[in-house]
Design an enzyme around this catalytic site. Structure first.
Site, PDB file in Angstrom:
ATOM      1  N   TYR A 142       0.826  -1.209   0.000  1.00 19.44           N
ATOM      2  CA  TYR A 142       0.000   0.000   0.000  1.00 19.44           C
ATOM      3  C   TYR A 142       0.862   1.262   0.000  1.00 19.44           C
ATOM      4  O   TYR A 142       0.451   2.295  -0.517  1.00 19.44           O
ATOM      5  CB  TYR A 142      -0.916   0.021   1.233  1.00 19.44           C
ATOM      6  CG  TYR A 142      -2.245  -0.675   1.024  1.00 19.44           C
ATOM      7  CD1 TYR A 142      -2.297  -2.028   0.718  1.00 19.44           C
ATOM      8  CD2 TYR A 142      -3.441   0.021   1.137  1.00 19.44           C
ATOM      9  CE1 TYR A 142      -3.509  -2.668   0.530  1.00 19.44           C
ATOM     10  CE2 TYR A 142      -4.659  -0.611   0.955  1.00 19.44           C
ATOM     11  CZ  TYR A 142      -4.686  -1.956   0.647  1.00 19.44           C
ATOM     12  OH  TYR A 142      -5.887  -2.571   0.462  1.00 19.44           O
ATOM     13  N   ASP A 226      -2.758 -18.018   0.009  1.00 15.90           N
ATOM     14  CA  ASP A 226      -3.799 -18.532  -0.900  1.00 15.90           C
ATOM     15  C   ASP A 226      -4.510 -19.735  -0.281  1.00 15.90           C
ATOM     16  O   ASP A 226      -5.747 -19.806  -0.240  1.00 15.90           O
ATOM     17  CB  ASP A 226      -3.219 -18.855  -2.294  1.00 15.90           C
ATOM     18  CG  ASP A 226      -1.984 -19.747  -2.250  1.00 15.90           C
ATOM     19  OD1 ASP A 226      -1.451 -19.987  -1.154  1.00 15.90           O
ATOM     20  OD2 ASP A 226      -1.552 -20.214  -3.326  1.00 15.90           O
ATOM     21  N   ASP A 254     -12.493  -9.296   3.634  1.00 15.43           N
ATOM     22  CA  ASP A 254     -13.742  -9.275   2.852  1.00 15.43           C
ATOM     23  C   ASP A 254     -14.295 -10.700   2.724  1.00 15.43           C
ATOM     24  O   ASP A 254     -15.509 -10.910   2.773  1.00 15.43           O
ATOM     25  CB  ASP A 254     -13.515  -8.689   1.448  1.00 15.43           C
ATOM     26  CG  ASP A 254     -13.878  -7.199   1.371  1.00 15.43           C
ATOM     27  OD1 ASP A 254     -13.630  -6.480   2.360  1.00 15.43           O
ATOM     28  OD2 ASP A 254     -14.408  -6.759   0.338  1.00 15.43           O
TER      29      ASP A 254
HETATM   30  C1  IPM Z   1     -10.618  -1.311   3.427  1.00 19.53           C
HETATM   31  C2  IPM Z   1     -10.692  -0.631   2.076  1.00 19.53           C
HETATM   32  C3  IPM Z   1      -9.495   0.278   1.885  1.00 19.53           C
HETATM   33  C4  IPM Z   1      -8.251  -0.597   1.794  1.00 19.53           C
HETATM   34  C5  IPM Z   1      -9.542   1.259   0.705  1.00 19.53           C
HETATM   35  C6  IPM Z   1     -10.819   2.045   0.652  1.00 19.53           C
HETATM   36  C7  IPM Z   1      -8.367   2.178   0.717  1.00 19.53           C
HETATM   37  O1  IPM Z   1     -10.828  -1.571   1.063  1.00 19.53           O
HETATM   38  O2  IPM Z   1     -10.490  -0.610   4.435  1.00 19.53           O
HETATM   39  O3  IPM Z   1     -10.724  -2.537   3.486  1.00 19.53           O
HETATM   40  O4  IPM Z   1      -7.927  -1.126   0.716  1.00 19.53           O
HETATM   41  O5  IPM Z   1      -7.589  -0.754   2.813  1.00 19.53           O
HETATM   42 MN    MN Z   2     -11.127  -3.613   1.815  1.00 13.69          MN
END
Ligand code: IPM
Ligand code: MN
Ligand code: NAD
Length: 370
Positions: A142, A226, A254
């Site tokens: 990042y 993975d 997620d």
């Molecule tokens: C999260 C989001 C963020 C990330 C984005 C909006 C920068 O997806 O907080 O999970 O990738 O960290």
């Molecule tokens: Mn995210």
């Protein structure tokens, strides 16, 4: 009661809708407990860009640094697709994380009993689920440099992102993982790609050393990220704390959200290092989901991830364990009473909008605090 300063940054899309519900619960808390919470609001993301041409202003950054905790909604949306990369809405959130030093991102995934059938997975796989993903939040790909798109001059371009981790960054997130595991079931699973990435080899080495030297009474397991993702879906209850880097943590959380039934259920806490003198740590609390442009403005977003993020704020920034538990119990009671937003709707339940869901939790929270 001394005042407690919260900075509310609703953001874009459904952010302001769910932030309003968090505000309702803070009002309940202030009335029932003399909690003394003072809320100041600011702009972030696309809303800030429209206002001042930046995804977060220096003034708002100063407010965030001076607050006891930041409550963050969500940022982004197609409206800002054309803005310069440095000014895109998500840059506001990344600046907050980096400049506040919020390296430890706690993303708990809990399956509420009432939602055991809301997941796309079978009930027995997720019933009783209680795992914690600990995502490193201020390093890795990042933020690594170089990060650029270079014109090679021959009609071709080259895009580069750089994954970088230094010893101290892995040590501190590993320690945080073991300390959290000690308050839970005592097991940490570290996920990386040591079979492909140098940062994976190094991550594995540092986490193993911290375990050996400081936490050898706890269990440490390693998974390639993975395969770890696959196991998270196949048999999620084998995990307790999962510690992983910034990008894998984004994706794995997620995935974990869907074990709980909806992305609208997953809260998070982003914590910095405790200050040597005051012990105070900078903190930001936000749902894991985004601004959900597809449902924004309709009053149907699930505010539970935001409300559960407020519960994490009470626990981690203010040591208000009783109040945090009362808020989590109010969420569980609301779900047990068959009250559902569209994303978690089930047969025989009552479908409500964002505001009614907030009211339902607030009512039960008030009773729970009495
Ligand atoms: C999260 C989001 C963020 C990330 C984005 C909006 C920068 O997806 O907080 O999970 O990738 O960290
Ligand atoms: Mn995210
Ligand atoms: P998203 O999380 O916004 O939405 C994914 C899906 O989940 C959508 O169908 C959405 O309707 C649903 N959803 C999300 N939250 C919900 C809720 N509370 N209640 C009901 N349904 C919900 O992800 P996306 O569509 O990939 O991203 C949209 C924008 O949000 C992008 O600009 C992205 O960068 C941004 N984003 C921001 C954050 C953040 O602010 N922390 C996190 C993730 C994505």
């Amino acid at each position: 009661m001394a005042s407690r300063k919260l900075l509310l940054l609703p953001g874009d899309g459904i952010g302001p809708e769910i932030a309003t519900e968090a505000q309702k619960l803070i009002t309940v808390l202030n009335e029932a407990t003399e909690g003394g919470f003072e809320i100041e609001s600011g702009l972030v993301g696309g809303a800030a860009y429209d206002d001042c041409g930046e995804a977060i202003s220096d003034t708002t950054m100063e407010l965030a640094q001076a607050s006891d905790a930041v409550l963050f909604g969500s940022v982004g949306g197609p409206r800002w697709d054309g803005v310069p990369y440095e000014k895109r809405p998500e840059a506001g959130l990344l600046r907050l994380r980096k400049e506040m030093g919020l390296f430890a991102n706690l993303r708990p995934a809990i399956c509420y009993p009432a939602l055991a059938d809301a997941s796309s997975l079978k009930r027995h796989i997720i019933e009783g689920l209680d795992i914690l993903i600990l995502r490193e939040l201020t390093g890795g790909v990042y933020f690594g440099e170089p990060k650029e798109i270079v014109d090679l001059g021959n009609g071709q371009k080259r895009a580069v992102d750089t994954q970088v981790y230094e010893t101290y960054e892995i040590e501190r997130i590993a320690r945080a993982a073991f300390e959290l595991a000690r308050t839970r079931r005592g097991k940490v699973t570290s996920m990386e790609k040591r079979n492909v990435m140098k940062t994976g080899v190094f991550w594995n080495e540092v986490v193993s050393r911290v375990h050996r030297e400081e936490f050898s009474d706890l269990t440490l397991e390693h998974e390639l990220a993975d395969a770890g993702g696959m196991k998270l879906v196949r048999e999620p209850k084998q995990f307790d704390v999962i510690v992983t880097d910034n990008l894998f943590g984004d994706m794995l959380s997620d995935i974990a959200a869907m074990l709980t039934g909806s992305l609208g259920m997953l809260p998070s806490a982003s914590l910095g290092k405790p200050d040597d003198a005051s012990g105070r740590r900078k903190a930001l609390y936000e749902p894991v989901h985004g601004s959900a442009p597809d449902i924004a403005g309709q009053g149907i977003a699930n505010p539970i991830a935001m409300i559960a993020s407020l519960a994490m704020c009470l626990r981690y920034s203010f040591a208000m364990t009783r109040e945090a538990e009362a808020l989590e119990a109010a969420i569980a009671d609301t779900l047990n009473d068959g009250i559902r937003t569209g994303d978690i709707m089930a047969e025989g339940c009552r479908k409500v909008g964002t505001s009614e869901m907030g009211d339902a939790v607030a009512e039960r929270f008030r009773t729970g605090l009495a």
